[in-house]
Enzyme design. Sequence first.
Site, PDB file in Angstrom:
ATOM      1  N   GLU A  15       0.816  -1.228   0.000  1.00  0.00           N
ATOM      2  CA  GLU A  15       0.000   0.000   0.000  1.00  0.00           C
ATOM      3  C   GLU A  15       0.844   1.270   0.000  1.00  0.00           C
ATOM      4  O   GLU A  15       0.461   2.276   0.579  1.00  0.00           O
ATOM      5  CB  GLU A  15      -0.946   0.010   1.219  1.00  0.00           C
ATOM      6  CG  GLU A  15      -1.980  -1.091   1.202  1.00  0.00           C
ATOM      7  CD  GLU A  15      -3.176  -0.772   0.325  1.00  0.00           C
ATOM      8  OE1 GLU A  15      -3.859   0.227   0.580  1.00  0.00           O
ATOM      9  OE2 GLU A  15      -3.417  -1.528  -0.631  1.00  0.00           O
ATOM     10  N   VAL A  16       2.017   1.208  -0.627  1.00  0.00           N
ATOM     11  CA  VAL A  16       2.887   2.387  -0.664  1.00  0.00           C
ATOM     12  C   VAL A  16       2.748   3.155  -1.978  1.00  0.00           C
ATOM     13  O   VAL A  16       3.340   4.221  -2.132  1.00  0.00           O
ATOM     14  CB  VAL A  16       4.378   2.020  -0.444  1.00  0.00           C
ATOM     15  CG1 VAL A  16       4.587   1.402   0.931  1.00  0.00           C
ATOM     16  CG2 VAL A  16       4.890   1.090  -1.539  1.00  0.00           C
ATOM     17  N   VAL A  20       0.002   2.721  -8.331  1.00  0.00           N
ATOM     18  CA  VAL A  20      -0.125   4.093  -8.834  1.00  0.00           C
ATOM     19  C   VAL A  20       1.151   4.491  -9.581  1.00  0.00           C
ATOM     20  O   VAL A  20       1.101   5.108 -10.652  1.00  0.00           O
ATOM     21  CB  VAL A  20      -0.419   5.062  -7.659  1.00  0.00           C
ATOM     22  CG1 VAL A  20      -0.427   6.496  -8.142  1.00  0.00           C
ATOM     23  CG2 VAL A  20      -1.747   4.725  -7.009  1.00  0.00           C
ATOM     24  N   LYS A  40       1.600  -8.327 -13.815  1.00  0.00           N
ATOM     25  CA  LYS A  40       1.424  -8.578 -12.379  1.00  0.00           C
ATOM     26  C   LYS A  40       1.535 -10.086 -12.222  1.00  0.00           C
ATOM     27  O   LYS A  40       0.557 -10.815 -12.461  1.00  0.00           O
ATOM     28  CB  LYS A  40       0.047  -8.071 -11.909  1.00  0.00           C
ATOM     29  CG  LYS A  40      -0.227  -8.284 -10.433  1.00  0.00           C
ATOM     30  CD  LYS A  40       0.414  -7.230  -9.552  1.00  0.00           C
ATOM     31  CE  LYS A  40       0.160  -7.518  -8.065  1.00  0.00           C
ATOM     32  NZ  LYS A  40       0.674  -6.470  -7.181  1.00  0.00           N
ATOM     33  N   THR A  44      -2.869 -11.011  -5.397  1.00  0.00           N
ATOM     34  CA  THR A  44      -3.575 -11.554  -4.230  1.00  0.00           C
ATOM     35  C   THR A  44      -4.744 -10.645  -3.863  1.00  0.00           C
ATOM     36  O   THR A  44      -4.804  -9.487  -4.271  1.00  0.00           O
ATOM     37  CB  THR A  44      -2.646 -11.655  -2.998  1.00  0.00           C
ATOM     38  OG1 THR A  44      -2.142 -10.353  -2.704  1.00  0.00           O
ATOM     39  CG2 THR A  44      -1.479 -12.598  -3.250  1.00  0.00           C
ATOM     40  N   ASP A  53      -4.659  -5.415  -9.996  1.00  0.00           N
ATOM     41  CA  ASP A  53      -3.788  -4.242 -10.127  1.00  0.00           C
ATOM     42  C   ASP A  53      -3.623  -3.810 -11.586  1.00  0.00           C
ATOM     43  O   ASP A  53      -3.528  -2.610 -11.869  1.00  0.00           O
ATOM     44  CB  ASP A  53      -2.417  -4.514  -9.495  1.00  0.00           C
ATOM     45  CG  ASP A  53      -2.439  -4.332  -7.981  1.00  0.00           C
ATOM     46  OD1 ASP A  53      -3.521  -4.046  -7.422  1.00  0.00           O
ATOM     47  OD2 ASP A  53      -1.370  -4.463  -7.358  1.00  0.00           O
ATOM     48  N   GLU A 117       4.985  -5.607 -11.605  1.00  0.00           N
ATOM     49  CA  GLU A 117       4.666  -5.172 -10.239  1.00  0.00           C
ATOM     50  C   GLU A 117       4.635  -6.345  -9.275  1.00  0.00           C
ATOM     51  O   GLU A 117       3.863  -7.295  -9.440  1.00  0.00           O
ATOM     52  CB  GLU A 117       3.320  -4.430 -10.181  1.00  0.00           C
ATOM     53  CG  GLU A 117       3.108  -3.817  -8.785  1.00  0.00           C
ATOM     54  CD  GLU A 117       1.705  -3.313  -8.490  1.00  0.00           C
ATOM     55  OE1 GLU A 117       0.960  -2.967  -9.418  1.00  0.00           O
ATOM     56  OE2 GLU A 117       1.366  -3.277  -7.287  1.00  0.00           O
ATOM     57  N   ALA A 119       4.247  -8.130  -5.342  1.00  0.00           N
ATOM     58  CA  ALA A 119       3.250  -8.071  -4.269  1.00  0.00           C
ATOM     59  C   ALA A 119       3.979  -7.620  -3.003  1.00  0.00           C
ATOM     60  O   ALA A 119       5.059  -8.116  -2.702  1.00  0.00           O
ATOM     61  CB  ALA A 119       2.620  -9.441  -4.055  1.00  0.00           C
ATOM     62  N   PRO A 213       2.150  13.148  -6.376  1.00  0.00           N
ATOM     63  CA  PRO A 213       1.336  13.838  -5.373  1.00  0.00           C
ATOM     64  C   PRO A 213       0.330  12.879  -4.763  1.00  0.00           C
ATOM     65  O   PRO A 213      -0.170  11.986  -5.444  1.00  0.00           O
ATOM     66  CB  PRO A 213       0.648  14.950  -6.173  1.00  0.00           C
ATOM     67  CG  PRO A 213       0.728  14.528  -7.599  1.00  0.00           C
ATOM     68  CD  PRO A 213       1.950  13.675  -7.727  1.00  0.00           C
TER      69      PRO A 213
HETATM   70  N1  LIG Z   1      -0.012   9.154  -5.188  1.00  0.00           N
HETATM   71  C1  LIG Z   1      -1.204   8.640  -4.878  1.00  0.00           C
HETATM   72  N2  LIG Z   1      -2.322   9.318  -5.181  1.00  0.00           N
HETATM   73  C2  LIG Z   1      -3.524   8.828  -4.851  1.00  0.00           C
HETATM   74  N3  LIG Z   1      -3.746   7.692  -4.246  1.00  0.00           N
HETATM   75  C3  LIG Z   1      -2.676   6.974  -3.918  1.00  0.00           C
HETATM   76  C4  LIG Z   1      -1.353   7.383  -4.219  1.00  0.00           C
HETATM   77  N4  LIG Z   1      -0.503   6.449  -3.775  1.00  0.00           N
HETATM   78  C5  LIG Z   1      -1.274   5.499  -3.235  1.00  0.00           C
HETATM   79  N5  LIG Z   1      -2.581   5.807  -3.316  1.00  0.00           N
HETATM   80  C6  LIG Z   1      -3.710   5.017  -2.816  1.00  0.00           C
HETATM   81  O1  LIG Z   1      -3.249   4.209  -1.759  1.00  0.00           O
HETATM   82  C7  LIG Z   1      -3.669   2.876  -1.922  1.00  0.00           C
HETATM   83  C8  LIG Z   1      -2.464   1.981  -2.154  1.00  0.00           C
HETATM   84  O2  LIG Z   1      -1.810   2.351  -3.354  1.00  0.00           O
HETATM   85  P1  LIG Z   1      -1.333   1.242  -4.350  1.00  0.00           P
HETATM   86  O3  LIG Z   1      -0.697   1.931  -5.510  1.00  0.00           O
HETATM   87  O4  LIG Z   1      -2.449   0.294  -4.670  1.00  0.00           O
HETATM   88  O5  LIG Z   1      -0.240   0.553  -3.441  1.00  0.00           O
HETATM   89  P2  LIG Z   1       0.509  -0.833  -3.642  1.00  0.00           P
HETATM   90  O6  LIG Z   1       0.374  -1.209  -5.073  1.00  0.00           O
HETATM   91  O7  LIG Z   1       1.892  -0.531  -3.226  1.00  0.00           O
HETATM   92  O8  LIG Z   1      -0.164  -1.774  -2.708  1.00  0.00           O
HETATM   93  C9  LIG Z   1      -4.633   2.862  -3.090  1.00  0.00           C
HETATM   94  O9  LIG Z   1      -5.935   3.001  -2.607  1.00  0.00           O
HETATM   95  C10 LIG Z   1      -4.214   4.079  -3.896  1.00  0.00           C
HETATM   96  O10 LIG Z   1      -5.272   4.605  -4.648  1.00  0.00           O
HETATM   97 MG   LIG Z   2      -0.409  -2.866  -6.043  1.00  0.00          MG
END
Ligand SMILES: Nc1ncnc2c1ncn2[C@@H]1O[C@H](COP(=O)(O)OP(=O)(O)O)[C@@H](O)[C@H]1O
Ligand SMILES: [Mg+2]
Length: 251
Positions: A15-16, A20, A40, A44, A53, A117, A119, A213
């Site tokens: 969730e980092v 995105v 991907k 999971t 994803d 990407e 996990a 952002p």
């Molecule tokens: N820069 C960003 N702008 C808007 N939402 C973001 C951003 N980075 C993360 N999020 C939100 O945080 C959550 C986790 O991001 P995600 O990209 O799915 O993380 P990961 O793939 O590392 O698990 C999602 O709900 C995503 O929409």
């Molecule tokens: Mg992801």
Amino acid sequence: MIAPPVLFVTGTGTEVGKTVTTAAVASAAVQAGLRVAVLKPGQTGVAPGEPGDVDEVARLVGAPLAGRLTLRELVRYPEPLAPDTAARRSGRPYLDPADTAAAAAELAHDHDLVLVEGAGGLLVRYDDEGRTLADQALAARDLGLPAQLLLVATAGLGTLNTTSLTAEALAARGLPLFGVVIGAWPGSPGLADRCNLADLPRSAGAPLLGALPERAAAAGDFAAVARASLAPALHGRWDAAEFASTHQAAG
Ligand SMILES: Nc1ncnc2c1ncn2[C@@H]1O[C@H](COP(=O)(O)OP(=O)(O)O)[C@@H](O)[C@H]1O
Ligand SMILES: [Mg+2]
């Protein structure tokens, strides 16, 4: 320095902002005229038929650019757990690193950039032998692909440790770290966020290549945000020095 054809996207945690960031790099690269694939290998936490994803990448990139992306997923397990545990509990086969490497090689054949990407973070297990995304990247390199890692990091306190741990684990395996992207740069950055602009590349031993952002995913014009938030090495026009001079803490 320009992104190598195969970039494994990992994170300092889950969730980092890996998805995105993957979407942003894909968008910027497609806008630059590159043929881009997003892979991907192990998805999971998603039931059959639900969007994973890669579908989120397509949604973020948006029409018509997303229509030019190739999207691929190899295995999927419904529970939101580490892939090895999720596989075991679902009774489905583990992902073999060779399968990821073969898929990346096939995609690299007719694309200019393949984004893979992972996990969770780098050392999340995919099977009962403890193999990880790092083993998938090593398998890709064994096939002769110029695969490197892109690390998505959080902005604030705690990120320097997890960034260093990831960089050290990559170095121990002989895997090159292409750079670091901050997954969600806060609208009102605090002292730690601002100091980390200088400290993150030091902890990573690799350049900072962008900062998305925190509302990037909700932005009306994701394509413009992607270009503005990623360095030229990732096909955008973000300038690390300029960003740092705007945001960096004195001292
Ligand atoms: N820069 C960003 N702008 C808007 N939402 C973001 C951003 N980075 C993360 N999020 C939100 O945080 C959550 C986790 O991001 P995600 O990209 O799915 O993380 P990961 O793939 O590392 O698990 C999602 O709900 C995503 O929409
Ligand atoms: Mg992801």
